[in-house]
Design an enzyme around this catalytic site. Structure first.
Site, PDB file in Angstrom:
ATOM      1  CG  HIS A 142       3.825  -1.103  -4.784  1.00 51.32           C
ATOM      2  ND1 HIS A 142       4.732  -1.843  -4.054  1.00 51.32           N
ATOM      3  CD2 HIS A 142       4.420  -0.852  -5.982  1.00 51.32           C
ATOM      4  CE1 HIS A 142       5.818  -2.043  -4.774  1.00 51.32           C
ATOM      5  NE2 HIS A 142       5.666  -1.440  -5.952  1.00 51.32           N
ATOM      6  CG  ASP A 178       6.798  -4.597  -6.704  1.00 55.51           C
ATOM      7  OD1 ASP A 178       5.721  -4.662  -7.328  1.00 55.51           O
ATOM      8  OD2 ASP A 178       7.720  -3.844  -7.044  1.00 55.51           O
ATOM      9  CG  HIS A 188      10.535   3.879  -8.574  1.00 56.54           C
ATOM     10  ND1 HIS A 188      10.602   3.597  -9.918  1.00 56.54           N
ATOM     11  CD2 HIS A 188      10.729   2.695  -7.935  1.00 56.54           C
ATOM     12  CE1 HIS A 188      10.810   2.303 -10.097  1.00 56.54           C
ATOM     13  NE2 HIS A 188      10.894   1.735  -8.907  1.00 56.54           N
ATOM     14  CG  ASP A 227       9.248  -3.337  -3.038  1.00 59.85           C
ATOM     15  OD1 ASP A 227       9.095  -3.068  -4.232  1.00 59.85           O
ATOM     16  OD2 ASP A 227       8.687  -2.716  -2.112  1.00 59.85           O
ATOM     17  CG  HIS A 233       7.380   1.764  -6.446  1.00 60.54           C
ATOM     18  ND1 HIS A 233       7.365   0.724  -7.351  1.00 60.54           N
ATOM     19  CD2 HIS A 233       7.439   2.908  -7.187  1.00 60.54           C
ATOM     20  CE1 HIS A 233       7.409   1.212  -8.572  1.00 60.54           C
ATOM     21  NE2 HIS A 233       7.459   2.531  -8.511  1.00 60.54           N
ATOM     22  CG  ASP A 234      11.872   4.521  -4.494  1.00 65.65           C
ATOM     23  OD1 ASP A 234      12.251   4.061  -5.587  1.00 65.65           O
ATOM     24  OD2 ASP A 234      11.557   5.706  -4.336  1.00 65.65           O
ATOM     25  CG  HIS A 235      13.832  -2.214  -4.258  1.00 64.06           C
ATOM     26  ND1 HIS A 235      14.281  -3.264  -5.033  1.00 64.06           N
ATOM     27  CD2 HIS A 235      12.512  -2.079  -4.559  1.00 64.06           C
ATOM     28  CE1 HIS A 235      13.284  -3.730  -5.768  1.00 64.06           C
ATOM     29  NE2 HIS A 235      12.194  -3.017  -5.500  1.00 64.06           N
ATOM     30  CG  ASN A 287       5.667  -1.823 -10.141  1.00 61.32           C
ATOM     31  OD1 ASN A 287       5.807  -1.605  -8.931  1.00 61.32           O
ATOM     32  ND2 ASN A 287       6.714  -1.970 -10.946  1.00 61.32           N
ATOM     33  CE1 TYR A 318      10.584  -6.749  -7.699  1.00 58.62           C
ATOM     34  CE2 TYR A 318      10.339  -7.716  -5.521  1.00 58.62           C
ATOM     35  CZ  TYR A 318      10.405  -6.605  -6.341  1.00 58.62           C
ATOM     36  OH  TYR A 318      10.289  -5.356  -5.796  1.00 58.62           O
TER      37      TYR A 318
END
Length: 331
Positions: free
Chosen positions: A214, A82, A223, A49, A249-251, A120, A85
């Site tokens: 991811h 990710d 999430h 991410d 996915h989760d930051h 995603n 962005y």
């Protein structure tokens, strides 16, 4: 994304829905060999991410990755998705590839192979662009495929394309346009992913088995758990003695232990923008570590030892975990 690009993506989606890409629905895992040589110790970094043109401390995290990468003498870098962005890449010539990747991760120690999966947000752009060999000609480090296997002397890493498993992206896209080319019909595609992963795991004789995707299987971040992966992917990991599952996915940075197997779940999705204070229940006995700031992770493996470390944006070790495996003498 411009109106022409929107129309092109929608047209591609409609073509896929009507089955005009029948020969493209395949999840067969390509294999790549990674020679570690030297002392027989595998070392790599994990970050997710991240792609924000250096903003949200991406450049600072990259700088510390370079320093730790040099200290560890890493063999490669794993990206948990990710990568760009907010909406992936617009095409193979999108300057975001250079501005968020090539011109950010400039340290000598990071000029190694990057093994990447799609997230995603990557699916919101031209997903095929990230998979294109054209990008590898622009920057030889880049290797991104939907699902693949990296074989080293002591470990195998199984990279899994998790985004098509998540139902919300199809039934509740929130005005986003996703590039589903080559993954529709989705049930057929995800079945193929699971089947090929299970086959690859069955054949594996690696000392350590690591699966990378991811989306989190387990997470206490924004999430949370991904129900589709808990239902379909987790039983396969348990059945085939997978040691580690790594995701973004989760930051945040976190470690959670499985309740029914030795599997450890590691989230490394803090390569740039972090979500301070956005956390669910922190009181579970299976939660070993959670940090809601920016950072990354390192992995060190020998035949008998595994060591994981989390680093913050200043390169400080904020959590470490290790485990041992018994070595069986030849009879």
């Amino acid at each position: 994304m411009g109106s022409l690009e929107n129309k092109t993506m929608v047209l591609s989606l409609l073509l896929a829905m009507f089955g005009l890409f029948p020969d493209k629905i395949s999840a067969e895992f390509r294999r790549f060999e990674q020679n570690i040589g030297g002392d027989g110790t595998l070392r790599f970094l994990v970050v997710g991410d991240w792609g924000r043109n250096g903003d949200y401390n991406q450049s600072e995290v990259a700088s510390q990755m370079g320093r730790i990468g040099e200290e560890l003498d890493i063999h490669f870098v794993v990206s948990t998705g990710d990568n760009f962005y907010d909406n992936g890449l617009k095409g193979e010539d999108d300057p975001n590839f250079l501005n968020s990747f090539t011109n950010i991760y400039t340290a000598t120690s990071l000029q190694k192979q990057w093994f990447s999966v799609l997230g995603n947000h990557d699916y919101r752009g031209d997903a095929l662009a990230q998979l294109s060999p054209v990008l590898r000609k622009i920057d030889r480090r880049w290797l991104c495929l939907r699902s693949f296997v990296v074989n080293t002397e002591i470990a195998e890493l199984f990279f899994v394309d998790t985004t098509p498993f998540v139902r919300d992206y199809f039934v509740n896209p929130e005005d986003h346009i996703y590039d589903w080319r080559n993954v529709i019909p989705t049930k057929r595609y995800t079945f193929s992913v699971l089947k090929d992963l299970e086959s690859a795991l069955e054949k594996s004789r690696a000392r350590w088995k690591i699966v990378v995707g991811h989306h989190a299987i387990r997470s206490v971040g924004h999430h949370g758990d991904t129900p589709e992966l808990v239902q379909s992917l987790l039983p396969i990991l348990r059945a085939h003695n997978v040691d580690l599952y790594m995701n973004g996915h989760d930051h945040c940075l976190e470690q959670i232990s499985d309740t029914k197997s030795p599997i450890q779940f590691f989230t490394s999705g803090a390569g740039s923008k972090a979500w301070r204070g956005d956390v669910k229940d922190l009181n579970g006995n299976d939660l070993k570590f959670f940090y809601d700031g920016q950072g990354f992770m390192s992995v060190r493996l020998t035949q008998s030892e595994a060591e994981i470390r989390f680093y913050d944006v200043f390169g400080r070790v904020i959590h470490s975990w290790s485990m041992s495996k018994m070595l069986h003498a030849d009879i």
